[in-house]
Design an enzyme around this catalytic site. Sequence first.
Site, mmCIF file in Angstrom:
data_model
loop_
_atom_site.group_PDB
_atom_site.id
_atom_site.type_symbol
_atom_site.label_atom_id
_atom_site.label_comp_id
_atom_site.label_asym_id
_atom_site.label_seq_id
_atom_site.Cartn_x
_atom_site.Cartn_y
_atom_site.Cartn_z
ATOM 1 N N LYS A 1 0.832 -1.212 0.000
ATOM 2 C CA LYS A 1 0.000 0.000 0.000
ATOM 3 C C LYS A 1 0.867 1.262 0.000
ATOM 4 O O LYS A 1 0.666 2.172 -0.793
ATOM 5 C CB LYS A 1 -0.931 0.010 1.232
ATOM 6 C CG LYS A 1 -1.800 -1.233 1.359
ATOM 7 C CD LYS A 1 -2.707 -1.177 2.572
ATOM 8 C CE LYS A 1 -1.994 -1.211 3.915
ATOM 9 N NZ LYS A 1 -1.311 -2.489 4.227
ATOM 10 N N ARG B 1 -9.858 0.632 8.652
ATOM 11 C CA ARG B 1 -9.470 -0.732 9.003
ATOM 12 C C ARG B 1 -10.569 -1.454 9.755
ATOM 13 O O ARG B 1 -10.382 -2.619 10.121
ATOM 14 C CB ARG B 1 -8.238 -0.680 9.895
ATOM 15 C CG ARG B 1 -6.918 -0.836 9.173
ATOM 16 C CD ARG B 1 -5.834 -0.627 10.216
ATOM 17 N NE ARG B 1 -4.652 -1.370 9.962
ATOM 18 C CZ ARG B 1 -3.580 -0.877 9.358
ATOM 19 N NH1 ARG B 1 -3.568 0.330 8.897
ATOM 20 N NH2 ARG B 1 -2.502 -1.631 9.224
ATOM 21 N N ARG C 1 11.874 -5.434 4.944
ATOM 22 C CA ARG C 1 11.606 -4.014 4.653
ATOM 23 C C ARG C 1 12.491 -3.058 5.462
ATOM 24 O O ARG C 1 12.755 -3.277 6.635
ATOM 25 C CB ARG C 1 10.145 -3.688 4.967
ATOM 26 C CG ARG C 1 9.871 -2.183 4.921
ATOM 27 C CD ARG C 1 8.432 -1.818 4.981
ATOM 28 N NE ARG C 1 7.755 -2.337 6.142
ATOM 29 C CZ ARG C 1 6.450 -2.262 6.312
ATOM 30 N NH1 ARG C 1 5.691 -1.710 5.387
ATOM 31 N NH2 ARG C 1 5.895 -2.751 7.393
ATOM 32 N N ARG D 1 11.179 -0.941 11.105
ATOM 33 C CA ARG D 1 10.099 -0.662 12.059
ATOM 34 C C ARG D 1 10.093 -1.660 13.209
ATOM 35 O O ARG D 1 10.371 -2.845 13.004
ATOM 36 C CB ARG D 1 8.756 -0.719 11.320
ATOM 37 C CG ARG D 1 8.368 0.604 10.728
ATOM 38 C CD ARG D 1 7.224 0.529 9.780
ATOM 39 N NE ARG D 1 6.066 -0.234 10.219
ATOM 40 C CZ ARG D 1 4.957 -0.365 9.512
ATOM 41 N NH1 ARG D 1 4.867 0.233 8.338
ATOM 42 N NH2 ARG D 1 3.957 -1.078 9.950
ATOM 43 N N ARG E 1 -0.773 -8.784 13.514
ATOM 44 C CA ARG E 1 -1.284 -7.816 12.530
ATOM 45 C C ARG E 1 -2.137 -8.519 11.478
ATOM 46 O O ARG E 1 -3.177 -8.001 11.051
ATOM 47 C CB ARG E 1 -0.113 -7.086 11.851
ATOM 48 C CG ARG E 1 0.493 -6.013 12.743
ATOM 49 C CD ARG E 1 1.921 -5.680 12.367
ATOM 50 N NE ARG E 1 2.078 -4.965 11.129
ATOM 51 C CZ ARG E 1 3.250 -4.817 10.501
ATOM 52 N NH1 ARG E 1 4.351 -5.345 11.010
ATOM 53 N NH2 ARG E 1 3.319 -4.143 9.378
HETATM 54 P P1 AP5 Z 1 4.871 -1.597 1.822
HETATM 55 O O1 AP5 Z 1 4.518 -0.783 0.627
HETATM 56 O O2 AP5 Z 1 5.631 -0.936 2.917
HETATM 57 O O3 AP5 Z 1 3.564 -2.361 2.387
HETATM 58 P P2 AP5 Z 1 2.305 -1.811 3.163
HETATM 59 O O4 AP5 Z 1 1.102 -2.483 2.604
HETATM 60 O O5 AP5 Z 1 2.302 -0.301 3.179
HETATM 61 O O6 AP5 Z 1 2.628 -2.432 4.584
HETATM 62 P P3 AP5 Z 1 2.541 -1.853 6.051
HETATM 63 O O7 AP5 Z 1 3.263 -2.831 6.927
HETATM 64 O O8 AP5 Z 1 3.036 -0.428 6.113
HETATM 65 O O9 AP5 Z 1 1.060 -1.941 6.336
HETATM 66 P P4 AP5 Z 1 0.410 -2.006 7.677
HETATM 67 O O10 AP5 Z 1 -0.991 -1.898 7.230
HETATM 68 O O11 AP5 Z 1 0.723 -3.137 8.556
HETATM 69 O O12 AP5 Z 1 1.093 -0.788 8.479
HETATM 70 P P5 AP5 Z 1 0.596 0.656 8.879
HETATM 71 O O13 AP5 Z 1 1.766 1.530 8.913
HETATM 72 O O14 AP5 Z 1 -0.608 1.056 8.113
HETATM 73 O O15 AP5 Z 1 5.689 -2.872 1.286
HETATM 74 C C1 AP5 Z 1 6.221 -3.840 2.178
HETATM 75 C C2 AP5 Z 1 7.574 -4.351 1.635
HETATM 76 O O16 AP5 Z 1 7.354 -5.078 0.419
HETATM 77 C C3 AP5 Z 1 8.569 -3.216 1.269
HETATM 78 O O17 AP5 Z 1 9.847 -3.635 1.627
HETATM 79 C C4 AP5 Z 1 8.428 -3.057 -0.254
HETATM 80 O O18 AP5 Z 1 9.635 -2.626 -0.855
HETATM 81 C C5 AP5 Z 1 8.065 -4.481 -0.685
HETATM 82 N N1 AP5 Z 1 7.133 -4.512 -1.831
HETATM 83 C C6 AP5 Z 1 6.031 -3.700 -2.006
HETATM 84 N N2 AP5 Z 1 5.392 -4.026 -3.139
HETATM 85 C C7 AP5 Z 1 6.093 -5.077 -3.696
HETATM 86 C C8 AP5 Z 1 5.916 -5.874 -4.872
HETATM 87 N N3 AP5 Z 1 4.896 -5.658 -5.711
HETATM 88 N N4 AP5 Z 1 6.801 -6.869 -5.100
HETATM 89 C C9 AP5 Z 1 7.849 -7.104 -4.253
HETATM 90 N N5 AP5 Z 1 8.072 -6.377 -3.124
HETATM 91 C C10 AP5 Z 1 7.198 -5.387 -2.840
HETATM 92 O O19 AP5 Z 1 0.079 0.356 10.374
HETATM 93 C C11 AP5 Z 1 0.968 0.077 11.436
HETATM 94 C C12 AP5 Z 1 0.186 -0.024 12.733
HETATM 95 O O20 AP5 Z 1 -0.444 1.233 13.040
HETATM 96 C C13 AP5 Z 1 -0.970 -1.036 12.758
HETATM 97 O O21 AP5 Z 1 -0.525 -2.345 13.053
HETATM 98 C C14 AP5 Z 1 -1.869 -0.447 13.864
HETATM 99 O O22 AP5 Z 1 -1.346 -0.710 15.159
HETATM 100 C C15 AP5 Z 1 -1.742 1.040 13.620
HETATM 101 N N6 AP5 Z 1 -2.752 1.566 12.683
HETATM 102 C C16 AP5 Z 1 -2.521 2.151 11.467
HETATM 103 N N7 AP5 Z 1 -3.670 2.514 10.877
HETATM 104 C C17 AP5 Z 1 -4.666 2.166 11.726
HETATM 105 C C18 AP5 Z 1 -6.086 2.253 11.665
HETATM 106 N N8 AP5 Z 1 -6.707 2.794 10.587
HETATM 107 N N9 AP5 Z 1 -6.812 1.785 12.709
HETATM 108 C C19 AP5 Z 1 -6.208 1.251 13.797
HETATM 109 N N10 AP5 Z 1 -4.860 1.114 13.922
HETATM 110 C C20 AP5 Z 1 -4.092 1.567 12.891
#
Ligand code: AP5
Length: 218
Positions: A14, A88, A127, A161, A172
């Site tokens: 994402k 979410r 990552r 992270r 997660r």
């Molecule tokens: P990346 O693009 O970083 O993936 P992502 O989907 O953004 O993953 P996240 O881990 O950031 O998502 P998340 O939803 O767990 O975390 P968030 O920060 O929102 O890609 C991942 C890796 O793969 C990278 O190394 C990239 O280079 C590689 N890659 C990407 N695309 C690729 C491809 N096509 N092929 C090969 N490699 C690829 O949330 C963190 C925490 O915050 C949550 O756990 C929760 O505690 C809290 N939180 C955030 N939002 C909310 C909410 N709305 N409600 C409640 N709690 C929340």
Amino acid sequence: MTNIILLGPPGAGKGTQARKLVEERGMVQLSTGDMLREARTSGTEMGKKVAAVMDAGQLVTDEIVIGLIEEKLSTVKAPGFIFDGFPRTLGQADALGDLLAKHGSTLDAVIEMRVDDAALVARITGRFTCGDCGEVYHDVTKPTKVPGVCDVCGSTNLKRRADDNEDSLRTRLMEYYKKTSPLVGYYYHAKKLHVVDGLAEIEAVAAEIAKVLDNPAT
Ligand code: AP5
């Protein structure tokens, strides 16, 4: 104005795709994960409260994240928003619909990025990101050209992270399947859902997303 949600489990890509859309289309990325990480480093009461929850891989309360999004929608002007990691829960999805309506806006498309769990483990554990410009890298699939130096801004402040470990990822993923995956049905019913293969290469996923953005009604 085009407003979209990028929906998918942790590591689906994402953030990677959102950054491309910002660069290529001038849209604004609203990542609740980034906002919460910023809050935790600011030392505020809210930041302290959410740090432990995030590290454990659990969801922060709806009230907090809806408040963060509400503030952005009231203060930021954009040709389109990319909601990354929000909503979410069904409560957050209802709140987003209400907030957009309040601002005279609508949601155009929800892009579900499908990736299997085995690929997610490999993606998350490999990552790292630039602590200065936010560029996202991977040890295998997207390393920096010069080891230890960000390709985009030249910074050496590359970070991993705290929640990017297998234990936290298991929680997660469970949170995703229990609380977030019902949004697939919710947005399918609203005729907003588009599915892309998140396992494809980064540029191929970007091309699929571009097709949706250029014609969100199909
Ligand atoms: P990346 O693009 O970083 O993936 P992502 O989907 O953004 O993953 P996240 O881990 O950031 O998502 P998340 O939803 O767990 O975390 P968030 O920060 O929102 O890609 C991942 C890796 O793969 C990278 O190394 C990239 O280079 C590689 N890659 C990407 N695309 C690729 C491809 N096509 N092929 C090969 N490699 C690829 O949330 C963190 C925490 O915050 C949550 O756990 C929760 O505690 C809290 N939180 C955030 N939002 C909310 C909410 N709305 N409600 C409640 N709690 C929340």
